[in-house]
Enzyme design. Sequence first.
Site, PDB file in Angstrom:
ATOM      1  N   PHE A 147       0.864  -1.176   0.000  1.00 40.06           N
ATOM      2  CA  PHE A 147       0.000   0.000   0.000  1.00 40.06           C
ATOM      3  C   PHE A 147       0.904   1.232   0.000  1.00 40.06           C
ATOM      4  O   PHE A 147       1.886   1.282   0.742  1.00 40.06           O
ATOM      5  CB  PHE A 147      -0.902  -0.015   1.236  1.00 40.06           C
ATOM      6  CG  PHE A 147      -1.965   1.044   1.214  1.00 40.06           C
ATOM      7  CD1 PHE A 147      -3.102   0.888   0.437  1.00 40.06           C
ATOM      8  CD2 PHE A 147      -1.826   2.188   1.969  1.00 40.06           C
ATOM      9  CE1 PHE A 147      -4.087   1.865   0.411  1.00 40.06           C
ATOM     10  CE2 PHE A 147      -2.805   3.173   1.949  1.00 40.06           C
ATOM     11  CZ  PHE A 147      -3.938   3.010   1.172  1.00 40.06           C
ATOM     12  N   ASP A 171       2.594  -5.699   8.300  1.00 39.41           N
ATOM     13  CA  ASP A 171       1.364  -4.918   8.213  1.00 39.41           C
ATOM     14  C   ASP A 171       0.215  -5.911   8.071  1.00 39.41           C
ATOM     15  O   ASP A 171       0.134  -6.653   7.088  1.00 39.41           O
ATOM     16  CB  ASP A 171       1.436  -3.992   6.995  1.00 39.41           C
ATOM     17  CG  ASP A 171       0.217  -3.087   6.857  1.00 39.41           C
ATOM     18  OD1 ASP A 171      -0.886  -3.505   7.266  1.00 39.41           O
ATOM     19  OD2 ASP A 171       0.355  -1.982   6.304  1.00 39.41           O
ATOM     20  N   TYR A 231     -10.497  -0.679  11.145  1.00 40.17           N
ATOM     21  CA  TYR A 231     -11.768  -0.308  10.502  1.00 40.17           C
ATOM     22  C   TYR A 231     -12.155  -1.234   9.366  1.00 40.17           C
ATOM     23  O   TYR A 231     -13.188  -1.026   8.736  1.00 40.17           O
ATOM     24  CB  TYR A 231     -11.723   1.142  10.002  1.00 40.17           C
ATOM     25  CG  TYR A 231     -10.505   1.518   9.202  1.00 40.17           C
ATOM     26  CD1 TYR A 231     -10.392   1.183   7.862  1.00 40.17           C
ATOM     27  CD2 TYR A 231      -9.476   2.232   9.801  1.00 40.17           C
ATOM     28  CE1 TYR A 231      -9.271   1.537   7.134  1.00 40.17           C
ATOM     29  CE2 TYR A 231      -8.352   2.593   9.078  1.00 40.17           C
ATOM     30  CZ  TYR A 231      -8.249   2.243   7.746  1.00 40.17           C
ATOM     31  OH  TYR A 231      -7.129   2.597   7.023  1.00 40.17           O
ATOM     32  N   LYS A 232     -11.373  -2.267   9.100  1.00 42.29           N
ATOM     33  CA  LYS A 232     -11.718  -3.211   8.045  1.00 42.29           C
ATOM     34  C   LYS A 232     -12.446  -4.409   8.670  1.00 42.29           C
ATOM     35  O   LYS A 232     -13.589  -4.310   9.065  1.00 42.29           O
ATOM     36  CB  LYS A 232     -10.463  -3.630   7.287  1.00 42.29           C
ATOM     37  CG  LYS A 232      -9.721  -2.477   6.614  1.00 42.29           C
ATOM     38  CD  LYS A 232      -8.555  -2.966   5.814  1.00 42.29           C
ATOM     39  CE  LYS A 232      -7.651  -1.825   5.350  1.00 42.29           C
ATOM     40  NZ  LYS A 232      -8.312  -0.889   4.444  1.00 42.29           N
ATOM     41  N   ARG A 277     -12.569  -5.164  -6.642  1.00 45.59           N
ATOM     42  CA  ARG A 277     -12.245  -5.859  -5.388  1.00 45.59           C
ATOM     43  C   ARG A 277     -13.519  -6.198  -4.632  1.00 45.59           C
ATOM     44  O   ARG A 277     -14.411  -5.354  -4.479  1.00 45.59           O
ATOM     45  CB  ARG A 277     -11.369  -4.981  -4.482  1.00 45.59           C
ATOM     46  CG  ARG A 277      -9.952  -4.802  -4.894  1.00 45.59           C
ATOM     47  CD  ARG A 277      -9.088  -4.315  -3.740  1.00 45.59           C
ATOM     48  NE  ARG A 277      -9.783  -3.388  -2.856  1.00 45.59           N
ATOM     49  CZ  ARG A 277      -9.317  -2.981  -1.679  1.00 45.59           C
ATOM     50  NH1 ARG A 277      -8.173  -3.436  -1.229  1.00 45.59           N
ATOM     51  NH2 ARG A 277      -9.992  -2.121  -0.949  1.00 45.59           N
TER      52      ARG A 277
END
Length: 424
Positions: free
Chosen positions: A156, A225, A250-251, A399
């Site tokens: 990312f 990560d 938050y995922k 996605r």
Amino acid sequence: MSERFERPERFERPERLERSERFERSERSDLGVRAAELDASDELAKLRAQFVLDDVVYLDGNSLGALPAAVPGRVDDVVRRQWGELRIRSWEESGWWTAPERIGDRIAPLVGAAPGQIVVGDSTSVNVFKALVGAVRLAALSSAGRNEIIVDATTFPTDGYIAASAARMTGCELRPMDPSEVPSALGPRTAAVLLNHVDYRTGRLYDLPALTSAIHDAGALAVWDLCHSAGALPVDLDRHGVDLAVGCTYKYLNGGPGSPAYFYVRADLQPRFDSPLPGWNSHADPFGMSPAYEPAPGALRGRVGTPDILSMLALEAALEVWEGVSIDSVRTKSLALTDFFLECVTAYVPQGRVESLTPSAHAERGSQVALRCADAGEVMKRLIEQDVVGDFRHPDVLRFGFTPLYVGFGDVERAARVLGETVG
């Protein structure tokens, strides 16, 4: 446009086409029946009721998890009673002061960590910075001449930006490379390696145990990560000897937009961990207001400034949905969901219209499926208009994230069917 919108009237239609359509209807019916059967036998299906959901097929939990039903009431209490009535007393009476480590211990079982090694606070980016610079400093304590940081070249973007800044600040050379190349690139100069457990774009799961072992064999430290794996699959940080790790909440952990991230430092490294951001909240005597910094013991030295209490306590409420839930059962369902989705896509989507970028092997798959599609941005827009929500990654990737706590097999079948109708 597909045949079913262009075909002539029935008496003019060739027999071959009739057989094809009968087969298509049969196949769709079979997949729908199977989806219902799978949902009926799903031991996690009852958890869906603990989320605020509607009839939309929500497959974007790998960007923002759905709202757990317990959160609004908890936030209302935090705002109205704890802040509104107790005010400053809530730092002690409501447990605000200990929230970072208390909530960290709640996350710990989901990533295979014993208590006392995780604190919650700051953003993922800030925690990546702390972890990577801290790892370089730890490496320097054990071996001179370690002046190289290896970073996942496909990471990312923010991780890459942070790694480049950390390299400049520590006088290290930065070497971006594909994770598959890391073992052969390790050497006596390597101080730290920053890798993603799951590739955010393709959903590829990397071999954390093997890569961590290779990094340790070279005398370097492993920083992982976990943003796209925590809450979706087993991580086993302690078992595999990971040095430092970070992740968002938050995922798949459903903490809400911008909810605070978490920071893991392995217990035996904590006494030597030298944070590049030594804030008053990580001081051994935070209210002593000493001009000299003395780090707090244990994972507390990973704290920096005043905790973001409103979002942190919303996260604590969100994590209650995990009570009694096995991460292994979540992984089993995740693989079943993604398997079924790929099967339905094969059945419903015209051949050659999309291409899966996500590995078919379970050992290499996270909890999302990425499909390459020539007009992916427009396709995703049309899917969302039809209440199937995933997301688009430039230039050509659709996605779909599968959160096992609230996504069902019926959702999967419907999403693939609508996708087929949209691109057909």
